[in-house]
Design a protein around this motif. Sequence first.
Motif, PDB file in Angstrom:
ATOM      1  N   SER A   2       0.835  -1.196   0.000  1.00  0.00           N
ATOM      2  CA  SER A   2       0.000   0.000   0.000  1.00  0.00           C
ATOM      3  C   SER A   2       0.866   1.239   0.000  1.00  0.00           C
ATOM      4  O   SER A   2       1.825   1.335   0.768  1.00  0.00           O
ATOM      5  N   ALA A   3       0.534   2.190  -0.909  1.00  0.00           N
ATOM      6  CA  ALA A   3       1.199   3.487  -0.994  1.00  0.00           C
ATOM      7  C   ALA A   3       2.700   3.374  -0.802  1.00  0.00           C
ATOM      8  O   ALA A   3       3.257   3.790   0.206  1.00  0.00           O
ATOM      9  N   PRO A   4       3.442   2.764  -1.767  1.00  0.00           N
ATOM     10  CA  PRO A   4       4.868   2.531  -1.596  1.00  0.00           C
ATOM     11  C   PRO A   4       5.643   3.811  -1.392  1.00  0.00           C
ATOM     12  O   PRO A   4       5.405   4.814  -2.047  1.00  0.00           O
ATOM     13  N   LEU A  75       0.529  12.288  -0.484  1.00  0.00           N
ATOM     14  CA  LEU A  75       0.707  13.318  -1.497  1.00  0.00           C
ATOM     15  C   LEU A  75       1.693  12.849  -2.542  1.00  0.00           C
ATOM     16  O   LEU A  75       2.793  12.377  -2.204  1.00  0.00           O
ATOM     17  N   LEU A  76       1.332  12.991  -3.818  1.00  0.00           N
ATOM     18  CA  LEU A  76       2.244  12.722  -4.936  1.00  0.00           C
ATOM     19  C   LEU A  76       2.632  14.053  -5.556  1.00  0.00           C
ATOM     20  O   LEU A  76       1.782  14.742  -6.112  1.00  0.00           O
ATOM     21  N   GLU A  77       3.897  14.424  -5.456  1.00  0.00           N
ATOM     22  CA  GLU A  77       4.369  15.709  -5.979  1.00  0.00           C
ATOM     23  C   GLU A  77       5.664  15.491  -6.772  1.00  0.00           C
ATOM     24  O   GLU A  77       6.664  15.028  -6.233  1.00  0.00           O
ATOM     25  N   TYR A 104       3.054   6.066 -10.870  1.00  0.00           N
ATOM     26  CA  TYR A 104       2.615   5.508  -9.591  1.00  0.00           C
ATOM     27  C   TYR A 104       1.910   4.167  -9.793  1.00  0.00           C
ATOM     28  O   TYR A 104       1.103   4.014 -10.714  1.00  0.00           O
ATOM     29  N   PRO A 105       2.184   3.166  -8.950  1.00  0.00           N
ATOM     30  CA  PRO A 105       1.536   1.851  -9.078  1.00  0.00           C
ATOM     31  C   PRO A 105       0.139   1.851  -8.458  1.00  0.00           C
ATOM     32  O   PRO A 105      -0.069   1.417  -7.322  1.00  0.00           O
ATOM     33  N   ALA A 132      -8.369   5.025 -13.845  1.00  0.00           N
ATOM     34  CA  ALA A 132      -9.673   4.370 -14.005  1.00  0.00           C
ATOM     35  C   ALA A 132      -9.521   2.856 -14.067  1.00  0.00           C
ATOM     36  O   ALA A 132     -10.294   2.112 -13.438  1.00  0.00           O
ATOM     37  N   GLU A 133      -8.530   2.379 -14.793  1.00  0.00           N
ATOM     38  CA  GLU A 133      -8.336   0.945 -14.931  1.00  0.00           C
ATOM     39  C   GLU A 133      -7.655   0.326 -13.719  1.00  0.00           C
ATOM     40  O   GLU A 133      -8.056  -0.743 -13.248  1.00  0.00           O
ATOM     41  N   ARG A 134      -6.640   0.987 -13.192  1.00  0.00           N
ATOM     42  CA  ARG A 134      -5.741   0.329 -12.247  1.00  0.00           C
ATOM     43  C   ARG A 134      -6.057   0.572 -10.772  1.00  0.00           C
ATOM     44  O   ARG A 134      -5.692  -0.249  -9.924  1.00  0.00           O
ATOM     45  N   ALA A 135      -6.721   1.658 -10.429  1.00  0.00           N
ATOM     46  CA  ALA A 135      -7.016   1.949  -9.023  1.00  0.00           C
ATOM     47  C   ALA A 135      -8.315   1.251  -8.629  1.00  0.00           C
ATOM     48  O   ALA A 135      -9.355   1.887  -8.431  1.00  0.00           O
ATOM     49  N   VAL A 136      -8.257  -0.049  -8.477  1.00  0.00           N
ATOM     50  CA  VAL A 136      -9.472  -0.844  -8.268  1.00  0.00           C
ATOM     51  C   VAL A 136     -10.069  -0.611  -6.888  1.00  0.00           C
ATOM     52  O   VAL A 136     -11.252  -0.914  -6.672  1.00  0.00           O
TER      53      VAL A 136
END
Length: 272
Positions: A2-4, A75-77, A104-105, A132-136
């Motif tokens: 989770s959240a690497p 946060l992704l920056e 981001y994975p 949309a596809e990957r963040a299940v």
Amino acid sequence: MSAPRTSSVSGSAAGQTSPAPKKSLGQHFLRNPEICKRIASLAELAKGDQVLEIGPGPGALTKVLEDLPHARLVLLEKDAHWAKVREEEGGPRTEVHCMDALTYPWESLEGPWKIVGNLPYNVASPLIWDIAERAVSMTKAVFMIQKEVGERLCARPGTRDYGALSVWVQAFWQAHFDFVVRPGAFLPPPKVDSAVCSFVPVAQRPDAAQARRLARVIKLCFSQRRKQLGGTLRKAGQLHLVAGLEERGIALSARAEELSVEDYLFLSTLGN
């Protein structure tokens, strides 16, 4: 997983003069506090929520989110300076990843997540396509994007704005156009209006295999959107899709924008 965590943040210290927004990163910093509050309100945060913000920059939206109920804020920056500032100013439940959101994975997010962000215009479409596809595990997303992109994301069949991005996103999410944001809400002001759109998952999303087929089908159909689909598909050797149109009662003279999301999902179940 989770959240690497990425490598440690480096860059200008928070106490130094803030750099000018970078055109190369498509930076237009949101500075209107009322808009930030409206975005955060749409996310409907609750005490146990895990939240991810894309592109926080100077932190106008981040600070609103930090004051609302939540369990964790990631946060992704991409900009090292602002990543450093956010790390130094962040609250106890905030963690910062200095990285490009395009890398981001998203599939690594475990448990329910809410995703928000003021997305750079130059990456918004591919980024949303990917999420949309990957963040299940996403339960809600709220994005500020160029108004034109927002109209495409939420467009209905038979309209000018309806295209491959519309079909793809609506195959995974229910899309809602919430409100328009004028250029004066940003520093520097962009040359076009922005829009805030929100998304929640559909009841039954395509699995990985169907998603690959769906991507191929919609890209093929919209590659020549002014042409009749029967001719386009025959020329591409996709006779099973021609048969699929006939099975759905769709005229072979129809154009790509006339088919519903459900039609495209049906076509994506055919063949390999």
